[in-house]
Design a protein around this motif. Sequence first.
Motif, PDB file in Angstrom:
ATOM      1  N   HIS A   1       0.813  -1.223   0.000  1.00  0.00           N
ATOM      2  CA  HIS A   1       0.000   0.000   0.000  1.00  0.00           C
ATOM      3  C   HIS A   1       0.847   1.275   0.000  1.00  0.00           C
ATOM      4  O   HIS A   1       0.449   2.286   0.595  1.00  0.00           O
ATOM      5  CB  HIS A   1      -0.930  -0.005   1.218  1.00  0.00           C
ATOM      6  CG  HIS A   1      -1.849  -1.176   1.269  1.00  0.00           C
ATOM      7  ND1 HIS A   1      -2.921  -1.315   0.409  1.00  0.00           N
ATOM      8  CD2 HIS A   1      -1.853  -2.279   2.051  1.00  0.00           C
ATOM      9  CE1 HIS A   1      -3.545  -2.443   0.670  1.00  0.00           C
ATOM     10  NE2 HIS A   1      -2.918  -3.055   1.661  1.00  0.00           N
ATOM     11  N   LEU A   2       1.984   1.248  -0.661  1.00  0.00           N
ATOM     12  CA  LEU A   2       2.887   2.394  -0.641  1.00  0.00           C
ATOM     13  C   LEU A   2       2.216   3.674  -1.139  1.00  0.00           C
ATOM     14  O   LEU A   2       2.364   4.739  -0.528  1.00  0.00           O
ATOM     15  CB  LEU A   2       4.151   2.113  -1.463  1.00  0.00           C
ATOM     16  CG  LEU A   2       5.184   3.241  -1.474  1.00  0.00           C
ATOM     17  CD1 LEU A   2       5.669   3.549  -0.062  1.00  0.00           C
ATOM     18  CD2 LEU A   2       6.352   2.891  -2.377  1.00  0.00           C
ATOM     19  N   SER A   3       1.463   3.597  -2.209  1.00  0.00           N
ATOM     20  CA  SER A   3       0.801   4.792  -2.744  1.00  0.00           C
ATOM     21  C   SER A   3      -0.140   5.418  -1.714  1.00  0.00           C
ATOM     22  O   SER A   3      -0.151   6.643  -1.532  1.00  0.00           O
ATOM     23  CB  SER A   3       0.015   4.459  -4.010  1.00  0.00           C
ATOM     24  OG  SER A   3       0.884   4.060  -5.029  1.00  0.00           O
ATOM     25  N   ARG A   4      -0.891   4.611  -1.025  1.00  0.00           N
ATOM     26  CA  ARG A   4      -1.824   5.116   0.001  1.00  0.00           C
ATOM     27  C   ARG A   4      -1.048   5.732   1.159  1.00  0.00           C
ATOM     28  O   ARG A   4      -1.399   6.791   1.674  1.00  0.00           O
ATOM     29  CB  ARG A   4      -2.722   3.998   0.502  1.00  0.00           C
ATOM     30  CG  ARG A   4      -3.723   4.447   1.550  1.00  0.00           C
ATOM     31  CD  ARG A   4      -4.673   3.337   1.965  1.00  0.00           C
ATOM     32  NE  ARG A   4      -4.014   2.079   2.290  1.00  0.00           N
ATOM     33  CZ  ARG A   4      -3.559   1.763   3.510  1.00  0.00           C
ATOM     34  NH1 ARG A   4      -3.710   2.602   4.504  1.00  0.00           N
ATOM     35  NH2 ARG A   4      -2.982   0.599   3.725  1.00  0.00           N
ATOM     36  N   LEU A   5       0.049   5.076   1.544  1.00  0.00           N
ATOM     37  CA  LEU A   5       0.860   5.609   2.638  1.00  0.00           C
ATOM     38  C   LEU A   5       1.484   6.947   2.250  1.00  0.00           C
ATOM     39  O   LEU A   5       1.565   7.861   3.070  1.00  0.00           O
ATOM     40  CB  LEU A   5       1.947   4.606   3.032  1.00  0.00           C
ATOM     41  CG  LEU A   5       1.445   3.289   3.629  1.00  0.00           C
ATOM     42  CD1 LEU A   5       2.606   2.331   3.851  1.00  0.00           C
ATOM     43  CD2 LEU A   5       0.679   3.538   4.916  1.00  0.00           C
ATOM     44  N   LEU A   6       1.920   7.067   1.007  1.00  0.00           N
ATOM     45  CA  LEU A   6       2.487   8.337   0.549  1.00  0.00           C
ATOM     46  C   LEU A   6       1.441   9.446   0.555  1.00  0.00           C
ATOM     47  O   LEU A   6       1.756  10.608   0.845  1.00  0.00           O
ATOM     48  CB  LEU A   6       3.109   8.178  -0.832  1.00  0.00           C
ATOM     49  CG  LEU A   6       4.380   7.323  -0.879  1.00  0.00           C
ATOM     50  CD1 LEU A   6       4.860   7.167  -2.318  1.00  0.00           C
ATOM     51  CD2 LEU A   6       5.471   7.924  -0.007  1.00  0.00           C
ATOM     52  N   GLU A   7       0.194   9.107   0.255  1.00  0.00           N
ATOM     53  CA  GLU A   7      -0.879  10.103   0.339  1.00  0.00           C
ATOM     54  C   GLU A   7      -1.071  10.563   1.786  1.00  0.00           C
ATOM     55  O   GLU A   7      -1.250  11.752   2.047  1.00  0.00           O
ATOM     56  CB  GLU A   7      -2.193   9.522  -0.200  1.00  0.00           C
ATOM     57  CG  GLU A   7      -2.209   9.357  -1.695  1.00  0.00           C
ATOM     58  CD  GLU A   7      -3.480   8.680  -2.200  1.00  0.00           C
ATOM     59  OE1 GLU A   7      -4.427   8.506  -1.394  1.00  0.00           O
ATOM     60  OE2 GLU A   7      -3.513   8.331  -3.389  1.00  0.00           O
ATOM     61  N   ASP A   8      -0.998   9.621   2.724  1.00  0.00           N
ATOM     62  CA  ASP A   8      -1.101   9.974   4.141  1.00  0.00           C
ATOM     63  C   ASP A   8       0.039  10.905   4.554  1.00  0.00           C
ATOM     64  O   ASP A   8      -0.175  11.890   5.263  1.00  0.00           O
ATOM     65  CB  ASP A   8      -1.061   8.715   5.021  1.00  0.00           C
ATOM     66  CG  ASP A   8      -2.313   7.860   4.903  1.00  0.00           C
ATOM     67  OD1 ASP A   8      -3.316   8.352   4.362  1.00  0.00           O
ATOM     68  OD2 ASP A   8      -2.263   6.696   5.351  1.00  0.00           O
ATOM     69  N   VAL A   9       1.243  10.587   4.097  1.00  0.00           N
ATOM     70  CA  VAL A   9       2.408  11.406   4.444  1.00  0.00           C
ATOM     71  C   VAL A   9       2.287  12.792   3.809  1.00  0.00           C
ATOM     72  O   VAL A   9       2.585  13.806   4.446  1.00  0.00           O
ATOM     73  CB  VAL A   9       3.712  10.697   4.013  1.00  0.00           C
ATOM     74  CG1 VAL A   9       4.913  11.618   4.141  1.00  0.00           C
ATOM     75  CG2 VAL A   9       3.929   9.439   4.849  1.00  0.00           C
TER      76      VAL A   9
END
Length: 76
Positions: free
Chosen positions: A13-21
């Motif tokens: 889920h890297l893309s989702r985590l990057l959105e959170d960051v």
Amino acid sequence: MTKSVGVHEAKTHLSRLLEDVAAGNEVTITRRGAPVARLVPARDTRRRFGMDHGVFAVPDDFDAPLPDQLLADFER
């Protein structure tokens, strides 16, 4: 807000985590429950022209010739 995820979930889920960051949150990545990395928002490292205006003033004698002893010290 700090969120903790395992390595497998981080890869999946890297893309989702990057959105959170990007929204200002931090994510701690763990391996077997132990923290191994943190994803944090990047700082703006661009330099802006004139950002130090007024911090330093060029002395009036900036273009004056250097004393002979100082010139000799540079030539050693």
